[in-house]
Motif scaffolding. Structure first.
Motif, PDB file in Angstrom:
ATOM      1  N   PHE A   1     -21.620   6.931 -11.519  1.00 43.75           N
ATOM      2  CA  PHE A   1     -20.406   6.438 -12.171  1.00 43.75           C
ATOM      3  C   PHE A   1     -19.163   6.734 -11.339  1.00 43.75           C
ATOM      4  O   PHE A   1     -18.231   5.939 -11.301  1.00 43.75           O
ATOM      5  N   VAL A   2     -19.156   7.874 -10.649  1.00 39.63           N
ATOM      6  CA  VAL A   2     -18.029   8.181  -9.761  1.00 39.63           C
ATOM      7  C   VAL A   2     -17.937   7.136  -8.654  1.00 39.63           C
ATOM      8  O   VAL A   2     -16.846   6.634  -8.329  1.00 39.63           O
TER       9      VAL A   2
ATOM     10  N   LEU B   1     -18.996   4.075  -8.747  1.00 34.37           N
ATOM     11  CA  LEU B   1     -18.554   2.812  -9.324  1.00 34.37           C
ATOM     12  C   LEU B   1     -17.053   2.823  -9.586  1.00 34.37           C
ATOM     13  O   LEU B   1     -16.368   1.817  -9.381  1.00 34.37           O
ATOM     14  N   ILE B   2     -16.542   3.965 -10.066  1.00 31.77           N
ATOM     15  CA  ILE B   2     -15.099   4.095 -10.297  1.00 31.77           C
ATOM     16  C   ILE B   2     -14.332   3.944  -8.982  1.00 31.77           C
ATOM     17  O   ILE B   2     -13.244   3.368  -8.939  1.00 31.77           O
ATOM     18  N   LEU B   3     -14.941   4.427  -7.893  1.00 32.68           N
ATOM     19  CA  LEU B   3     -14.324   4.304  -6.571  1.00 32.68           C
ATOM     20  C   LEU B   3     -14.541   2.913  -5.969  1.00 32.68           C
ATOM     21  O   LEU B   3     -14.227   2.697  -4.801  1.00 32.68           O
ATOM     22  N   ARG B   4     -15.091   2.014  -6.791  1.00 35.44           N
ATOM     23  CA  ARG B   4     -15.279   0.602  -6.420  1.00 35.44           C
ATOM     24  C   ARG B   4     -16.312   0.411  -5.319  1.00 35.44           C
ATOM     25  O   ARG B   4     -16.259  -0.550  -4.537  1.00 35.44           O
ATOM     26  N   THR B   5     -17.299   1.308  -5.272  1.00 33.25           N
ATOM     27  CA  THR B   5     -18.449   1.097  -4.392  1.00 33.25           C
ATOM     28  C   THR B   5     -19.296  -0.027  -4.974  1.00 33.25           C
ATOM     29  O   THR B   5     -19.560  -0.033  -6.174  1.00 33.25           O
TER      30      THR B   5
ATOM     31  N   PHE C   1     -15.573  -0.914 -19.135  1.00 32.40           N
ATOM     32  CA  PHE C   1     -15.261  -0.360 -17.817  1.00 32.40           C
ATOM     33  C   PHE C   1     -16.166  -0.878 -16.700  1.00 32.40           C
ATOM     34  O   PHE C   1     -15.870  -0.658 -15.527  1.00 32.40           O
ATOM     35  N   MET C   2     -17.274  -1.541 -17.043  1.00 34.35           N
ATOM     36  CA  MET C   2     -18.223  -1.988 -16.027  1.00 34.35           C
ATOM     37  C   MET C   2     -18.446  -3.485 -16.142  1.00 34.35           C
ATOM     38  O   MET C   2     -18.354  -4.058 -17.235  1.00 34.35           O
TER      39      MET C   2
ATOM     40  N   SER D   1     -23.791  -4.851 -13.341  1.00 35.48           N
ATOM     41  CA  SER D   1     -23.900  -3.413 -13.091  1.00 35.48           C
ATOM     42  C   SER D   1     -24.455  -2.706 -14.321  1.00 35.48           C
ATOM     43  O   SER D   1     -25.361  -1.860 -14.223  1.00 35.48           O
TER      44      SER D   1
ATOM     45  N   VAL E   1     -11.492  -4.002 -18.430  1.00 35.68           N
ATOM     46  CA  VAL E   1     -12.072  -4.723 -17.293  1.00 35.68           C
ATOM     47  C   VAL E   1     -12.123  -6.218 -17.584  1.00 35.68           C
ATOM     48  O   VAL E   1     -11.446  -7.015 -16.950  1.00 35.68           O
TER      49      VAL E   1
END
Length: 434
Positions: free
Chosen positions: A15-16, A18-22, A336-337, A341, A381
């Motif tokens: 989740f980190v 994904l939050i960093l837009r990986t 958020f997603m 994903s 989102v």
């Protein structure tokens, strides 16, 4: 560190990332490979990476992805999507909110060739939004109808969501495609009902269009005929057993290319752009499948899915109470997603719980896809909201989110109906496959 604790650290790290837009595919690859390496060693992790990657991309069933994506891209390049909208407008445009209704109908039909909510929203939005603005439609209704209508691309077959769900759960793509037909029609009808209620409360939001003579209505329907023919041939062929889903995707793509060439609607540059776009989209989806296949073995050895199932069972909520908790978790994650994903990350975790509770896995596939659809139009989102915003640049995001609210209520009603009456989703697959 125990496997169970390692699993939770891995999920938190996912989740980190994904939050960093990986990109979700690479986030899953990194966590799955790294976690397996930590628990089982480099040799085992390398073996999982090689075998799972090969098995993912060599799956015969995945061929439906590039074929149906190509079908949708060529249809859009050839202008067939405009014919769908014009035909829908000719028949319903004279009613209050008729343009918005035509947009939803256009989305529903184009969803049956594109399999993508984003492609559906962009394609129909480019055609419909200028017309609705010209006739004085409110920004909230016009953009809300397109954003919500676009979500049908994730439900009405061919659906990339169903293809990924089938790959992750080893369920039949054909059964899932058929399971999405009636729920898709139900949501289409509920969206139209939402438009009717909005315009009943505020007639200025969706003024009537000019009445079209009967002869012109049939002429417009004839213009939409090629794409309707492709839909009937491919999806209908699956239902009556003439084609498998893979064969139907190839037949549909070939048919739409031939029709576009015969009607001289397809130039070489446009066709090349459609192919390049198809390759790009397909590569992205294939990479996501590889990432999911590498992540799943890591989750399996950590026993995270089993522990979550045991924890929910210990709450004593019963089957439907547990289902409600899962749906609520999906709704929260959807804020958020993005949909793909959420699907590839959560299905390996919740699927064992659903089957243990005795729910039909095909039915749950429909429920999961509808809940994920809801996430596409909910803040902050709301992927489809941002897609429509890119087409209607002068409309504030708050206006679009306000516009999708009635359609979100319609989706909740549709979801409750499908939960209460599972036959809505299971009638066609049970009839077809016995």
């Amino acid at each position: 560190m125990s496997p169970f604790a390692t699993g939770f650290v891995g999920i938190a790290l996912l989740f980190v990332l994904l939050i960093l837009r990986t990109p979700v595919a690479f986030a899953m690859l990194a966590v799955g490979f790294g976690g397996y390496w930590f628990l089982e060693g480099m040799r085992s992790a390398g073996g999982v990476l090689l075998t799972e990657s090969y098995s993912a991309v060599s799956s015969y069933s995945l061929i439906v992805v590039p074929m149906f994506v190509l079908l949708g891209n060529v249809s859009s390049a050839a202008g067939f999507s405009r014919g769908l909208y014009d035909a829908a407008f000719a028949w319903v445009g004279r009613f209050r909110g008729g343009l918005a209704t035509a947009s939803v109908l256009g989305c529903a039909v184009f969803a049956a060739v594109s399999g993508s909510s984003v492609a559906t929203a962009v394609t129909v939005g480019k055609v419909a939004l200028p017309e609705m603005k010209r006739l004085g439609y409110s920004d909230s209704l016009s953009t809300g109808a397109i954003a919500a209508g676009g979500t049908l691309g994730f439900l009405i077959p061919p659906s990339t969501g169903f293809v990924l769900y089938a790959i992750l759960t080893e369920e039949s793509i054909g059964r899932l495609f058929m399971a999405g037909v009636l729920p898709g029609l139900l949501l289409t009808g509920l969206f139209i009902a939402a438009i009717w209620i909005v315009t009943l409360l505020d007639p200025k939001a969706g003024p009537r269009g000019a009445s079209v003579p009967l002869a012109e209505r049939f002429r417009a329907l004839t213009e939409a005929g090629p794409l309707l023919l492709v839909i009937i041939a491919s999806i209908g062929g699956i239902y009556i057993g003439v084609f498998t889903p893979v064969e139907a995707s190839a037949v549909g793509a070939a048919l739409v290319i031939v029709l576009a060439l015969v009607r001289r609607r397809l130039t070489w540059p446009a066709f090349k752009d459609a192919v390049v776009s198809t390759l790009s989209t397909s590569a992205m989806l294939y990479t996501i499948v590889i990432g999911a296949n590498v992540l799943n073995p890591f989750l399996a050895i950590t026993r995270i899915p089993a522990a979550i199932g045991e924890g929910l069972g210990a709450l004593g909520l019963g089957a439907y109470g547990t289902l409600f908790v899962i749906i609520l978790a999906y709704i929260l994650l959807g804020m958020f997603m993005d949909g793909l994903s959420m699907l590839v990350i959560t299905v390996p975790i919740v699927f064992p719980i659903i089957t243990a509770l005795g729910f039909d896995p095909i039915w749950f596939g429909v429920v999961a896809v509808i809940v994920i659809e809801m996430g596409m139009i909910t803040p902050p989102v709301g992927l489809n909201v941002f897609v429509v915003r890119s087409v209607a640049e002068d409309v504030p995001l708050t206006t679009i989110f306000r516009g999708v609210f009635p359609f979100l209520i319609a989706m909740i009603v549709g979801l409750l109906l499908i939960i209460a009456f599972p036959g809505i989703a299971l009638l066609l697959p049970n009839t077809m496959f016995g």
